[in-house]
Design a protein around this motif. Structure first.
Motif, PDB file in Angstrom:
ATOM      1  N   GLY A 100       0.820  -1.214   0.000  1.00 44.47           N
ATOM      2  CA  GLY A 100       0.000   0.000   0.000  1.00 44.47           C
ATOM      3  C   GLY A 100       0.847   1.254   0.000  1.00 44.47           C
ATOM      4  O   GLY A 100       1.911   1.293   0.612  1.00 44.47           O
ATOM      5  N   LEU A 103       0.231   7.477   2.157  1.00 43.48           N
ATOM      6  CA  LEU A 103      -0.511   8.675   1.727  1.00 43.48           C
ATOM      7  C   LEU A 103      -0.164   9.891   2.572  1.00 43.48           C
ATOM      8  O   LEU A 103      -0.075  11.010   2.063  1.00 43.48           O
ATOM      9  N   SER A 133     -11.901   2.933   0.066  1.00 44.54           N
ATOM     10  CA  SER A 133     -11.489   3.951  -0.911  1.00 44.54           C
ATOM     11  C   SER A 133     -12.586   4.041  -1.963  1.00 44.54           C
ATOM     12  O   SER A 133     -12.917   3.033  -2.600  1.00 44.54           O
ATOM     13  N   ARG A 136     -10.804   3.538  -5.519  1.00 42.00           N
ATOM     14  CA  ARG A 136      -9.987   2.359  -5.849  1.00 42.00           C
ATOM     15  C   ARG A 136     -10.519   1.120  -5.137  1.00 42.00           C
ATOM     16  O   ARG A 136     -10.153   0.863  -3.984  1.00 42.00           O
ATOM     17  N   THR A 163      -1.199   7.208   7.461  1.00 39.79           N
ATOM     18  CA  THR A 163      -2.292   6.665   6.640  1.00 39.79           C
ATOM     19  C   THR A 163      -1.734   6.081   5.352  1.00 39.79           C
ATOM     20  O   THR A 163      -0.932   6.725   4.672  1.00 39.79           O
ATOM     21  N   GLY A 178     -15.031   9.268  -5.604  1.00 42.92           N
ATOM     22  CA  GLY A 178     -13.691   9.847  -5.445  1.00 42.92           C
ATOM     23  C   GLY A 178     -13.086  10.240  -6.773  1.00 42.92           C
ATOM     24  O   GLY A 178     -12.500  11.306  -6.905  1.00 42.92           O
ATOM     25  N   ALA A 245       9.045  -2.814   2.503  1.00 47.24           N
ATOM     26  CA  ALA A 245       8.063  -2.534   1.447  1.00 47.24           C
ATOM     27  C   ALA A 245       8.674  -2.814   0.079  1.00 47.24           C
ATOM     28  O   ALA A 245       9.732  -2.278  -0.260  1.00 47.24           O
ATOM     29  N   VAL A 263      10.115   2.874  -6.045  1.00 47.69           N
ATOM     30  CA  VAL A 263       9.962   4.297  -5.706  1.00 47.69           C
ATOM     31  C   VAL A 263      10.688   4.603  -4.394  1.00 47.69           C
ATOM     32  O   VAL A 263      10.932   3.718  -3.583  1.00 47.69           O
ATOM     33  N   GLY A 266       8.992   7.313   1.342  1.00 47.97           N
ATOM     34  CA  GLY A 266       8.498   8.664   1.630  1.00 47.97           C
ATOM     35  C   GLY A 266       9.385   9.411   2.612  1.00 47.97           C
ATOM     36  O   GLY A 266       9.595  10.625   2.487  1.00 47.97           O
ATOM     37  N   PHE A 294       1.980  12.629   0.630  1.00 44.03           N
ATOM     38  CA  PHE A 294       2.856  12.239  -0.481  1.00 44.03           C
ATOM     39  C   PHE A 294       2.004  12.259  -1.741  1.00 44.03           C
ATOM     40  O   PHE A 294       1.079  11.471  -1.877  1.00 44.03           O
ATOM     41  N   THR A 296       2.835  12.297  -5.246  1.00 45.37           N
ATOM     42  CA  THR A 296       3.095  11.394  -6.381  1.00 45.37           C
ATOM     43  C   THR A 296       4.425  10.683  -6.167  1.00 45.37           C
ATOM     44  O   THR A 296       5.162  10.988  -5.236  1.00 45.37           O
ATOM     45  N   PHE A 297       4.704   9.717  -7.024  1.00 49.25           N
ATOM     46  CA  PHE A 297       5.888   8.876  -6.842  1.00 49.25           C
ATOM     47  C   PHE A 297       7.185   9.620  -7.133  1.00 49.25           C
ATOM     48  O   PHE A 297       7.224  10.486  -7.996  1.00 49.25           O
TER      49      PHE A 297
END
Ligand SMILES: CC(C)(COP(=O)(O)OP(=O)(O)OC[C@H]1O[C@@H](n2cnc3c(N)ncnc32)[C@H](O)[C@@H]1OP(=O)(O)O)[C@@H](O)C(=O)NCCC(=O)NCCSC(=O)C[C@](C)(O)C(=O)O
Length: 353
Positions: A100, A103, A133, A136, A163, A178, A245, A263, A266, A294, A296-297
């Motif tokens: 996940g 966010l 969500s 999604r 989150t 959404g 991760a 990626v 964060g 965050f 975008t990647f």
């Protein structure tokens, strides 16, 4: 006899066997659950210096004893960014290894007393919210409150609420609201004037805010430094905090994901941007962070820059040698797209000392 290494045979075997899974899906989290994270981690000077060096955090109080002593520390302490990243890293195996995306985070807090190398971290998290969500169906949204404690004394040394989007075992039907919501575009609503503080001391931030007061102006500026992401920042730094991760080290799995590639963690993105910002100020002590997102990647080859807006400056710090300043920091990439934003409260040295 079956040759299990024959490519066709092996491909079929792979298709038929079960995968012993790692991590938890959205359905595994219920509000109120408390999770104690193993294995914990001992905060070391090496880990601290590696994190700070790679993210361009060069405040001498974290590198040299004389500078640390001048700040009232016995020796260079563990930097709050590394402490935050290590506290979060340990939780990933239980909370977000399934893939996940991170966010946001808020209410990041540290005690006034410094944390020194050698401290063993013991971390636990409580599920505070689970939500569907609406955009999604294959994900849910989970928030946890996490506390990193000194394993010996039980004292909380870092806490926050985070989150993430967490994959579901079974997608659910959503109303799609959404994805549909778009706002009328009236163009950006920015002030006419942008003021840059003359220096990095508390008085400089205070004076710049006074100049902006009552005018159509903001105290906002960008920092020159950038840091291009490489294998060290993307894969090595998260693994050094035990962050498992797959987003950060498994190119194979991530080629099928929305980012199409591994990626940046964060906390590396954020810490790098904060390093740029701190290089233009006289930091005394970090107090806390709120409303971190965050957007975008960030991937290998992307460059992380920083932009700062000064929100307030109050003469109420824990030491007379400093004042308290609240900033909004925005990390952005080479295409000027915001990748992280958050507010930060820090004590900033006074010029008069
Ligand atoms: C995830 C992406 C693709 C979704 O992009 P999008 O445009 O589809 O989505 P959005 O509309 O911005 O948000 C999707 C949903 O999330 C919600 N949402 C959004 N923000 C928040 C928040 N702060 N708090 C609560 N909810 C939030 C938002 O309200 C919305 O809800 P909905 O589906 O019901 O409409 C996009 O936002 C993105 O690319 N973000 C960057 C993610 C990233 O790179 N994170 C850091 C690296 S991953 C990482 O470090 C991993 C870690 C640390 O190791 C580890 O957790 O294990």
């Amino acid at each position: 006899m079956t040759d299990w290494t024959d490519p066709d045979t092996f491909a079929q075997a792979l298709e038929q066997v079960e995968t012993k899974e790692k991590g938890n899906c959205f359905e595994d989290f219920a509000e109120g659950d408390v999770i104690e994270h193993d294995p914990g981690l001992t905060l070391t000077q090496f880990g601290n210096e590696q994190w700070m060096g790679q993210t361009l955090n060069h405040d001498p109080a974290y590198w040299r004893t004389d500078a640390a002593e001048a700040r009232g520390y016995d020796e260079p302490p563990i930097h709050p960014d590394y402490l935050t990243a290590a506290t979060l890293g340990i939780t990933v195996e239980d909370l977000s290894e399934k893939g996940g995306y991170f966010l946001g985070r808020t209410d990041v807090r540290f005690p006034e007393a410094p944390v020194y190398a050698g401290t063993e971290l013991h971390v636990e998290s409580e599920v505070v919210n689970t939500a569907t969500s609406s955009s999604r169906p294959e994900y849910g949204i989970v928030s946890w409150r996490t506390r990193g404690k000194d394993a010996e004394t039980g004292e909380v040394v870092c806490s926050y609420e985070r989150t993430n989007m967490i994959p579901r075992r079974e997608p659910v039907a959503t109303d799609g609201s959404g994805a549909a919501a778009t706002e009328a575009d009236d163009g950006p609503d920015l002030p006419e004037e942008f003021i840059t503080p003359d220096g990095g001391y508390f008085e400089d931030f205070q004076a710049a805010l006074e100049d902006a007061d009552g005018e159509n102006a903001a105290v906002a500026y960008r920092h020159e430094r950038g840091r291009t992401q490489d294998d060290v920042t993307v894969a090595q730094l998260p693994l050094s905090t035990l962050n498992t991760a797959k987003q950060h080290h498994n190119v194979d799995v991530m080629s099928e994901s929305p980012s199409g590639d591994i990626v940046t963690y964060g906390d590396v993105t954020r810490s790098t941007a904060l390093g740029h910002a701190r290089s233009d100020e006289q930091t005394w002590r970090e107090v806390g962070f709120d409303d971190e997102s965050f957007h975008t990647f960030v991937a290998v080859g992307d460059t992380v820059y920083a932009f700062t807006r000064v929100l307030s400056a109050e003469d109420n710090a824990s030491s007379e040698q400093a004042g308290t300043v609240t900033f909004e920091h925005i990390a952005f990439n080479q295409d000027d797209e915001p990748v992280y934003s958050g507010t930060r409260t820090a004590e900033i040295q006074k010029r008069s000392n």
